[in-house]
Design a protein around this motif. Structure first.
Motif, PDB file in Angstrom:
ATOM      1  N   GLN A  22       0.832  -1.206   0.000  1.00 14.93           N
ATOM      2  CA  GLN A  22       0.000   0.000   0.000  1.00 14.93           C
ATOM      3  C   GLN A  22       0.868   1.258   0.000  1.00 14.93           C
ATOM      4  O   GLN A  22       0.569   2.221  -0.708  1.00 14.93           O
ATOM      5  CB  GLN A  22      -0.949  -0.011   1.201  1.00 14.93           C
ATOM      6  CG  GLN A  22      -2.047  -1.038   1.070  1.00 14.93           C
ATOM      7  CD  GLN A  22      -2.843  -1.227   2.352  1.00 14.93           C
ATOM      8  OE1 GLN A  22      -2.348  -0.987   3.465  1.00 14.93           O
ATOM      9  NE2 GLN A  22      -4.081  -1.673   2.209  1.00 14.93           N
ATOM     10  N   ARG A  23       1.951   1.254   0.789  1.00 17.36           N
ATOM     11  CA  ARG A  23       2.863   2.411   0.800  1.00 17.36           C
ATOM     12  C   ARG A  23       3.491   2.599  -0.571  1.00 17.36           C
ATOM     13  O   ARG A  23       3.576   3.711  -1.079  1.00 17.36           O
ATOM     14  CB  ARG A  23       3.946   2.237   1.870  1.00 17.36           C
ATOM     15  CG  ARG A  23       3.464   2.493   3.290  1.00 17.36           C
ATOM     16  CD  ARG A  23       4.617   2.574   4.280  1.00 17.36           C
ATOM     17  NE  ARG A  23       5.349   1.335   4.418  1.00 17.36           N
ATOM     18  CZ  ARG A  23       5.009   0.335   5.247  1.00 17.36           C
ATOM     19  NH1 ARG A  23       3.946   0.440   6.019  1.00 17.36           N
ATOM     20  NH2 ARG A  23       5.751  -0.749   5.312  1.00 17.36           N
ATOM     21  N   TRP A  24       3.940   1.515  -1.172  1.00 15.14           N
ATOM     22  CA  TRP A  24       4.551   1.603  -2.490  1.00 15.14           C
ATOM     23  C   TRP A  24       3.539   2.069  -3.535  1.00 15.14           C
ATOM     24  O   TRP A  24       3.897   2.761  -4.483  1.00 15.14           O
ATOM     25  CB  TRP A  24       5.142   0.267  -2.903  1.00 15.14           C
ATOM     26  CG  TRP A  24       6.363  -0.114  -2.115  1.00 15.14           C
ATOM     27  CD1 TRP A  24       7.130   0.690  -1.322  1.00 15.14           C
ATOM     28  CD2 TRP A  24       6.943  -1.406  -2.040  1.00 15.14           C
ATOM     29  NE1 TRP A  24       8.165  -0.031  -0.763  1.00 15.14           N
ATOM     30  CE2 TRP A  24       8.074  -1.323  -1.185  1.00 15.14           C
ATOM     31  CE3 TRP A  24       6.633  -2.636  -2.591  1.00 15.14           C
ATOM     32  CZ2 TRP A  24       8.883  -2.410  -0.898  1.00 15.14           C
ATOM     33  CZ3 TRP A  24       7.431  -3.721  -2.300  1.00 15.14           C
ATOM     34  CH2 TRP A  24       8.553  -3.604  -1.471  1.00 15.14           C
ATOM     35  N   GLY A  25       2.279   1.681  -3.367  1.00 15.03           N
ATOM     36  CA  GLY A  25       1.239   2.083  -4.307  1.00 15.03           C
ATOM     37  C   GLY A  25       0.985   3.579  -4.316  1.00 15.03           C
ATOM     38  O   GLY A  25       0.424   4.112  -5.274  1.00 15.03           O
ATOM     39  N   ARG A  26       1.381   4.274  -3.265  1.00 18.33           N
ATOM     40  CA  ARG A  26       1.195   5.724  -3.187  1.00 18.33           C
ATOM     41  C   ARG A  26       2.356   6.516  -3.787  1.00 18.33           C
ATOM     42  O   ARG A  26       2.306   7.739  -3.850  1.00 18.33           O
ATOM     43  CB  ARG A  26       0.972   6.139  -1.727  1.00 18.33           C
ATOM     44  CG  ARG A  26      -0.364   5.653  -1.157  1.00 18.33           C
ATOM     45  CD  ARG A  26      -0.662   6.258   0.205  1.00 18.33           C
ATOM     46  NE  ARG A  26       0.178   5.751   1.263  1.00 18.33           N
ATOM     47  CZ  ARG A  26      -0.074   4.654   1.986  1.00 18.33           C
ATOM     48  NH1 ARG A  26      -1.155   3.948   1.756  1.00 18.33           N
ATOM     49  NH2 ARG A  26       0.743   4.284   2.940  1.00 18.33           N
ATOM     50  N   LEU A  27       3.398   5.836  -4.252  1.00 22.02           N
ATOM     51  CA  LEU A  27       4.550   6.522  -4.847  1.00 22.02           C
ATOM     52  C   LEU A  27       4.192   7.085  -6.218  1.00 22.02           C
ATOM     53  O   LEU A  27       3.422   6.486  -6.967  1.00 22.02           O
ATOM     54  CB  LEU A  27       5.725   5.553  -5.006  1.00 22.02           C
ATOM     55  CG  LEU A  27       6.381   5.046  -3.733  1.00 22.02           C
ATOM     56  CD1 LEU A  27       7.397   3.957  -4.068  1.00 22.02           C
ATOM     57  CD2 LEU A  27       7.037   6.186  -2.974  1.00 22.02           C
ATOM     58  N   ASP A  28       4.791   8.226  -6.544  1.00 23.48           N
ATOM     59  CA  ASP A  28       4.641   8.745  -7.908  1.00 23.48           C
ATOM     60  C   ASP A  28       5.589   7.954  -8.818  1.00 23.48           C
ATOM     61  O   ASP A  28       6.356   7.102  -8.363  1.00 23.48           O
ATOM     62  CB  ASP A  28       4.913  10.249  -7.970  1.00 23.48           C
ATOM     63  CG  ASP A  28       6.336  10.632  -7.552  1.00 23.48           C
ATOM     64  OD1 ASP A  28       7.222   9.750  -7.455  1.00 23.48           O
ATOM     65  OD2 ASP A  28       6.566  11.826  -7.315  1.00 23.48           O
ATOM     66  N   ASP A  29       5.549   8.218 -10.121  1.00 24.91           N
ATOM     67  CA  ASP A  29       6.352   7.448 -11.078  1.00 24.91           C
ATOM     68  C   ASP A  29       7.843   7.502 -10.767  1.00 24.91           C
ATOM     69  O   ASP A  29       8.529   6.481 -10.799  1.00 24.91           O
ATOM     70  CB  ASP A  29       6.102   7.943 -12.504  1.00 24.91           C
ATOM     71  CG  ASP A  29       4.741   7.535 -13.032  1.00 24.91           C
ATOM     72  OD1 ASP A  29       4.093   6.660 -12.412  1.00 24.91           O
ATOM     73  OD2 ASP A  29       4.318   8.088 -14.057  1.00 24.91           O
ATOM     74  N   ALA A  30       8.344   8.689 -10.464  1.00 27.57           N
ATOM     75  CA  ALA A  30       9.777   8.832 -10.181  1.00 27.57           C
ATOM     76  C   ALA A  30      10.154   8.076  -8.904  1.00 27.57           C
ATOM     77  O   ALA A  30      11.199   7.417  -8.854  1.00 27.57           O
ATOM     78  CB  ALA A  30      10.151  10.307 -10.058  1.00 27.57           C
ATOM     79  N   GLY A  31       9.322   8.160  -7.896  1.00 25.45           N
ATOM     80  CA  GLY A  31       9.584   7.450  -6.644  1.00 25.45           C
ATOM     81  C   GLY A  31       9.556   5.945  -6.832  1.00 25.45           C
ATOM     82  O   GLY A  31      10.392   5.219  -6.274  1.00 25.45           O
ATOM     83  N   TYR A  32       8.619   5.479  -7.645  1.00 25.36           N
ATOM     84  CA  TYR A  32       8.529   4.041  -7.896  1.00 25.36           C
ATOM     85  C   TYR A  32       9.727   3.556  -8.706  1.00 25.36           C
ATOM     86  O   TYR A  32      10.285   2.499  -8.442  1.00 25.36           O
ATOM     87  CB  TYR A  32       7.228   3.690  -8.618  1.00 25.36           C
ATOM     88  CG  TYR A  32       7.052   2.209  -8.775  1.00 25.36           C
ATOM     89  CD1 TYR A  32       6.694   1.409  -7.697  1.00 25.36           C
ATOM     90  CD2 TYR A  32       7.303   1.589  -9.991  1.00 25.36           C
ATOM     91  CE1 TYR A  32       6.570   0.048  -7.824  1.00 25.36           C
ATOM     92  CE2 TYR A  32       7.177   0.221 -10.134  1.00 25.36           C
ATOM     93  CZ  TYR A  32       6.806  -0.547  -9.048  1.00 25.36           C
ATOM     94  OH  TYR A  32       6.690  -1.902  -9.179  1.00 25.36           O
ATOM     95  N   ARG A  33      10.156   4.338  -9.676  1.00 32.72           N
ATOM     96  CA  ARG A  33      11.322   3.981 -10.487  1.00 32.72           C
ATOM     97  C   ARG A  33      12.564   3.867  -9.602  1.00 32.72           C
ATOM     98  O   ARG A  33      13.347   2.930  -9.715  1.00 32.72           O
ATOM     99  CB  ARG A  33      11.521   5.018 -11.595  1.00 32.72           C
ATOM    100  CG  ARG A  33      12.502   4.625 -12.645  1.00 32.72           C
ATOM    101  CD  ARG A  33      12.546   5.548 -13.876  1.00 32.72           C
ATOM    102  NE  ARG A  33      12.026   6.893 -13.725  1.00 32.72           N
ATOM    103  CZ  ARG A  33      10.782   7.283 -14.072  1.00 32.72           C
ATOM    104  NH1 ARG A  33       9.935   6.414 -14.573  1.00 32.72           N
ATOM    105  NH2 ARG A  33      10.390   8.524 -13.915  1.00 32.72           N
ATOM    106  N   LEU A  34      12.735   4.826  -8.695  1.00 29.58           N
ATOM    107  CA  LEU A  34      13.870   4.796  -7.768  1.00 29.58           C
ATOM    108  C   LEU A  34      13.787   3.576  -6.844  1.00 29.58           C
ATOM    109  O   LEU A  34      14.782   2.884  -6.626  1.00 29.58           O
ATOM    110  CB  LEU A  34      13.918   6.082  -6.946  1.00 29.58           C
ATOM    111  CG  LEU A  34      15.053   6.191  -5.935  1.00 29.58           C
ATOM    112  CD1 LEU A  34      16.407   6.138  -6.632  1.00 29.58           C
ATOM    113  CD2 LEU A  34      14.916   7.477  -5.142  1.00 29.58           C
ATOM    114  N   LEU A  35      12.601   3.304  -6.315  1.00 31.00           N
ATOM    115  CA  LEU A  35      12.402   2.130  -5.462  1.00 31.00           C
ATOM    116  C   LEU A  35      12.764   0.857  -6.214  1.00 31.00           C
ATOM    117  O   LEU A  35      13.475  -0.003  -5.694  1.00 31.00           O
ATOM    118  CB  LEU A  35      10.950   2.059  -4.985  1.00 31.00           C
ATOM    119  CG  LEU A  35      10.553   0.773  -4.274  1.00 31.00           C
ATOM    120  CD1 LEU A  35      11.214   0.699  -2.902  1.00 31.00           C
ATOM    121  CD2 LEU A  35       9.042   0.677  -4.144  1.00 31.00           C
TER     122      LEU A  35
END
Length: 122
Positions: A22-35
């Motif tokens: 759920q926390r990861w689902g709230r990331l924007d595109d740039a945040g998800y790419r970095l993750l």
């Protein structure tokens, strides 16, 4: 909620994994790419350090041509390699509670895939 209770009774603590997703689902595109990049890098580093096959001469030579933290530097694992080097592909020291699942072997010999409880929960 009943599902989580049943899974917990079975010894499968899924709640933390669901909250993480759920926390990861709230990331924007740039945040998800970095993750994604960080997690891939961590996973490859873990494998290189703890899986004997990836410390062997052939694999070490492959890593000299590129960073071991870059998936493109890793040779492709084929079914025959996994079957022939099963013991060398197990993390050292062994993870507590590890077990294997087998493929059906419909295309030849069954392939055993080893897991630990945390990996299975994902």
């Amino acid at each position: 909620m009943l599902y989580l209770t049943v899974q917990q009774a079975r010894g499968r603590r899924l709640g933390p994994y669901i909250r993480q997703l759920q926390r990861w689902g709230r990331l924007d595109d740039a945040g998800y790419r970095l993750l994604r990049q960080e997690r891939m890098s961590q996973t490859l580093e873990y494998a290189r350090q703890r899986v004997p096959l990836y410390q062997s001469r052939d694999w070490a030579a492959a890593f000299r041509s590129g960073s071991h933290r870059d998936l493109r530097a890793w040779p492709v694992l084929e079914r025959q390699i996994v079957q022939a080097h099963e013991a060398e592909m197990l993390v050292q020291p062994p993870v507590r509670g590890r077990y294997f699942r087998s493929t059906s072997g419909s295309t030849g010999n069954p392939l055993r895939v080893w897991m630990d409880p945390a990996a299975a929960a994902w």
